[in-house]
Design a protein around this motif. Structure first.
Motif, PDB file in Angstrom:
ATOM      1  N   VAL A  54      -8.303 -31.269  -1.273  1.00 47.73           N
ATOM      2  CA  VAL A  54      -8.862 -30.167  -1.975  1.00 47.73           C
ATOM      3  C   VAL A  54      -8.432 -29.119  -2.154  1.00 47.73           C
ATOM      4  CG1 VAL A  54     -11.303 -29.184  -2.094  1.00 47.73           C
ATOM      5  CG2 VAL A  54     -11.044 -31.352  -1.127  1.00 47.73           C
ATOM      6  N   ALA A  55      -7.961 -28.307  -1.351  1.00 41.32           N
ATOM      7  CA  ALA A  55      -7.038 -27.091  -1.668  1.00 41.32           C
ATOM      8  C   ALA A  55      -5.661 -27.148  -1.655  1.00 41.32           C
ATOM      9  CB  ALA A  55      -7.498 -25.926  -0.464  1.00 41.32           C
ATOM     10  N   THR A  56      -5.228 -28.328  -2.535  1.00 42.58           N
ATOM     11  CA  THR A  56      -3.939 -28.689  -2.724  1.00 42.58           C
ATOM     12  C   THR A  56      -2.867 -27.560  -2.952  1.00 42.58           C
ATOM     13  OG1 THR A  56      -4.348 -29.337  -5.032  1.00 42.58           O
ATOM     14  CG2 THR A  56      -4.699 -31.024  -3.314  1.00 42.58           C
ATOM     15  N   LYS A  57      -3.135 -26.748  -3.667  1.00 43.41           N
ATOM     16  CA  LYS A  57      -2.248 -25.494  -4.292  1.00 43.41           C
ATOM     17  C   LYS A  57      -1.806 -24.594  -3.000  1.00 43.41           C
ATOM     18  CE  LYS A  57      -5.353 -21.829  -5.763  1.00 43.41           C
ATOM     19  NZ  LYS A  57      -5.761 -21.056  -6.826  1.00 43.41           N
ATOM     20  N   TYR A  58      -2.551 -24.789  -1.756  1.00 40.36           N
ATOM     21  CA  TYR A  58      -2.176 -23.980  -0.551  1.00 40.36           C
ATOM     22  C   TYR A  58      -1.469 -25.056   0.344  1.00 40.36           C
ATOM     23  CZ  TYR A  58      -5.849 -20.554  -1.998  1.00 40.36           C
ATOM     24  OH  TYR A  58      -6.261 -19.615  -3.049  1.00 40.36           O
ATOM     25  N   HIS A  59      -1.017 -26.168   0.076  1.00 34.09           N
ATOM     26  CA  HIS A  59      -0.425 -26.838   0.776  1.00 34.09           C
ATOM     27  C   HIS A  59       1.275 -26.970   0.452  1.00 34.09           C
ATOM     28  CE1 HIS A  59       0.684 -29.992   3.624  1.00 34.09           C
ATOM     29  NE2 HIS A  59       0.701 -31.082   2.826  1.00 34.09           N
ATOM     30  N   ASN A  60       2.051 -26.694   1.204  1.00 34.64           N
ATOM     31  CA  ASN A  60       3.318 -26.932   1.264  1.00 34.64           C
ATOM     32  C   ASN A  60       3.797 -25.968   0.265  1.00 34.64           C
ATOM     33  OD1 ASN A  60       4.034 -28.500   3.230  1.00 34.64           O
ATOM     34  ND2 ASN A  60       3.772 -30.297   1.932  1.00 34.64           N
ATOM     35  N   ASP A  61       3.322 -24.694  -0.204  1.00 34.30           N
ATOM     36  CA  ASP A  61       3.632 -23.659  -1.254  1.00 34.30           C
ATOM     37  C   ASP A  61       4.144 -22.536  -0.392  1.00 34.30           C
ATOM     38  OD1 ASP A  61       3.924 -21.628  -3.094  1.00 34.30           O
ATOM     39  OD2 ASP A  61       2.310 -22.401  -4.231  1.00 34.30           O
ATOM     40  N   ASP A  62       5.556 -22.266  -0.427  1.00 33.06           N
ATOM     41  CA  ASP A  62       5.936 -21.049   0.280  1.00 33.06           C
ATOM     42  C   ASP A  62       5.567 -19.800  -0.159  1.00 33.06           C
ATOM     43  OD1 ASP A  62       7.525 -22.832   1.925  1.00 33.06           O
ATOM     44  OD2 ASP A  62       9.471 -22.503   0.546  1.00 33.06           O
ATOM     45  N   SER A  63       4.628 -19.704  -0.984  1.00 30.06           N
ATOM     46  CA  SER A  63       3.923 -18.219  -1.481  1.00 30.06           C
ATOM     47  C   SER A  63       2.655 -18.191  -0.866  1.00 30.06           C
ATOM     48  CB  SER A  63       4.108 -18.041  -2.798  1.00 30.06           C
ATOM     49  OG  SER A  63       3.046 -19.093  -3.585  1.00 30.06           O
ATOM     50  N   LYS A  64       2.074 -19.343  -0.006  1.00 30.20           N
ATOM     51  CA  LYS A  64       0.707 -19.342   0.501  1.00 30.20           C
ATOM     52  C   LYS A  64       0.822 -19.607   1.682  1.00 30.20           C
ATOM     53  CE  LYS A  64      -1.300 -20.436  -4.421  1.00 30.20           C
ATOM     54  NZ  LYS A  64      -1.696 -18.813  -4.375  1.00 30.20           N
ATOM     55  N   LEU A  65      -0.367 -19.130   2.412  1.00 33.30           N
ATOM     56  CA  LEU A  65      -0.330 -19.425   3.837  1.00 33.30           C
ATOM     57  C   LEU A  65       0.912 -19.229   4.663  1.00 33.30           C
ATOM     58  CD1 LEU A  65      -3.035 -22.385   4.192  1.00 33.30           C
ATOM     59  CD2 LEU A  65      -3.383 -20.001   4.404  1.00 33.30           C
ATOM     60  N   ARG A  66       1.485 -18.261   4.392  1.00 33.15           N
ATOM     61  CA  ARG A  66       2.929 -17.895   5.055  1.00 33.15           C
ATOM     62  C   ARG A  66       2.354 -17.648   6.372  1.00 33.15           C
ATOM     63  NH1 ARG A  66       4.182 -13.651   0.422  1.00 33.15           N
ATOM     64  NH2 ARG A  66       2.120 -13.605   0.772  1.00 33.15           N
ATOM     65  N   ASP A  67       3.485 -17.956   7.390  1.00 32.15           N
ATOM     66  CA  ASP A  67       3.741 -17.605   8.732  1.00 32.15           C
ATOM     67  C   ASP A  67       3.213 -16.200   9.211  1.00 32.15           C
ATOM     68  OD1 ASP A  67       3.599 -18.046  11.433  1.00 32.15           O
ATOM     69  OD2 ASP A  67       5.745 -18.163  11.568  1.00 32.15           O
ATOM     70  N   GLY A  68       1.963 -15.839   9.840  1.00 32.92           N
ATOM     71  CA  GLY A  68       1.650 -14.578  10.082  1.00 32.92           C
ATOM     72  C   GLY A  68       1.210 -13.708   9.203  1.00 32.92           C
ATOM     73  N   ASN A  69       0.728 -14.308   8.135  1.00 34.15           N
ATOM     74  CA  ASN A  69       0.220 -13.459   6.939  1.00 34.15           C
ATOM     75  C   ASN A  69      -1.446 -13.380   6.821  1.00 34.15           C
ATOM     76  OD1 ASN A  69      -0.432 -12.330   4.480  1.00 34.15           O
ATOM     77  ND2 ASN A  69       1.867 -12.447   4.023  1.00 34.15           N
TER      78      ASN A  69
END
Length: 241
Positions: free
Chosen positions: A193-208
């Motif tokens: 569903v929220a596909t744009k947040y998956h495997n995008d290095d600009s989103k859901l970055r580690d520790g952010n």
């Protein structure tokens, strides 16, 4: 019917009281996390998995075997959760730590630290799993994972999920309340569903933490709160480290 995963006041109130106190305890002395929160890097691995000890540190109340002794059958300990979570990480090809932390933190918040699998306060029915998806997503999830059973249960409503009765919604939801499916629900939502947040290095970055807030508000499309953030802080401090 809202398309949001979670819109209930029950979970918000619960998390701000007893259940979220565990997230507060787990995230104590984590002032260093604010430095990580501004980092832009993404930790990746081809074989990420959470350990029971890590989950116990992030969610200390559910570390005890007696955690569910006086609760309903919706309750789960961390010991029972860890394998289904890791199965989902593998199944959905999760390779970025930031995504896993976000999904687990959100499920901990929405389920009241694994105490709930169904939102019984939703009068329209069909809201549940560990990330408390609304019926439209529960229906989609159940149809994808259990197509034959789904079609049989839905009957004449199979062409329009919104027309399903409350009892039918409950029966369909039961298909995905087993451990693997319910603990996999948050990962399924991210990649489906929220596909744009998956495997995008600009989103859901580690520790952010700002990326997590963005995901909650614009990916899950629900309210962000300090209680939800406390679970992210605990998960970010202890999981996959």
């Amino acid at each position: 019917l809202s398309n949001k995963i979670v819109v209930t006041n029950k979970n918000k109130g619960k998390s701000s009281a007893d259940d979220n106190s565990d997230a507060s305890d787990a995230s104590e002395d984590s002032t260093g996390e604010s430095e990580n929160s501004s980092s832009g890097g993404a930790s990746t691995s081809s074989a990420l998995s959470i350990t029971a000890d890590q989950l116990n540190q992030a969610n200390p109340k559910a570390a005890s075997d007696s955690y569910c002794s006086s609760s309903s059958d919706q309750c789960s300990t961390n010991a029972a959760a860890v394998d289904p979570i890791n199965n989902a990480i593998s199944k959905y090809g999760m390779t970025r730590r930031g995504e896993i932390v976000a999904v687990v933190a959100n499920m901990l918040f929405e389920s009241g630290a694994w105490s709930e699998n169904i939102n019984s306060e939703n009068s329209e029915g069909g809201q549940g799993t560990r990330c408390m998806m609304m019926w439209n997503y529960v229906s989609q999830y159940a149809e994808e994972l259990h197509p034959d059973e789904y079609k049989q249960l839905m009957g004449s409503s199979s062409g329009s999920a919104d027309s399903a009765s409350t009892s039918v919604r409950s029966k369909v939801m039961d298909l995905v309340l087993n451990p693997d499916d319910t603990f996999g629900s948050g990962f399924w939502y991210l990649v489906t569903v929220a596909t744009k947040y998956h495997n995008d290095d600009s989103k859901l970055r580690d520790g952010n933490v700002d990326d997590f807030k963005d995901y909650v508000q614009n990916g899950i499309e629900t309210d962000y709160s300090s209680e939800r953030e406390k679970w992210w802080t605990a998960a970010n401090k202890y999981l996959l480290v």
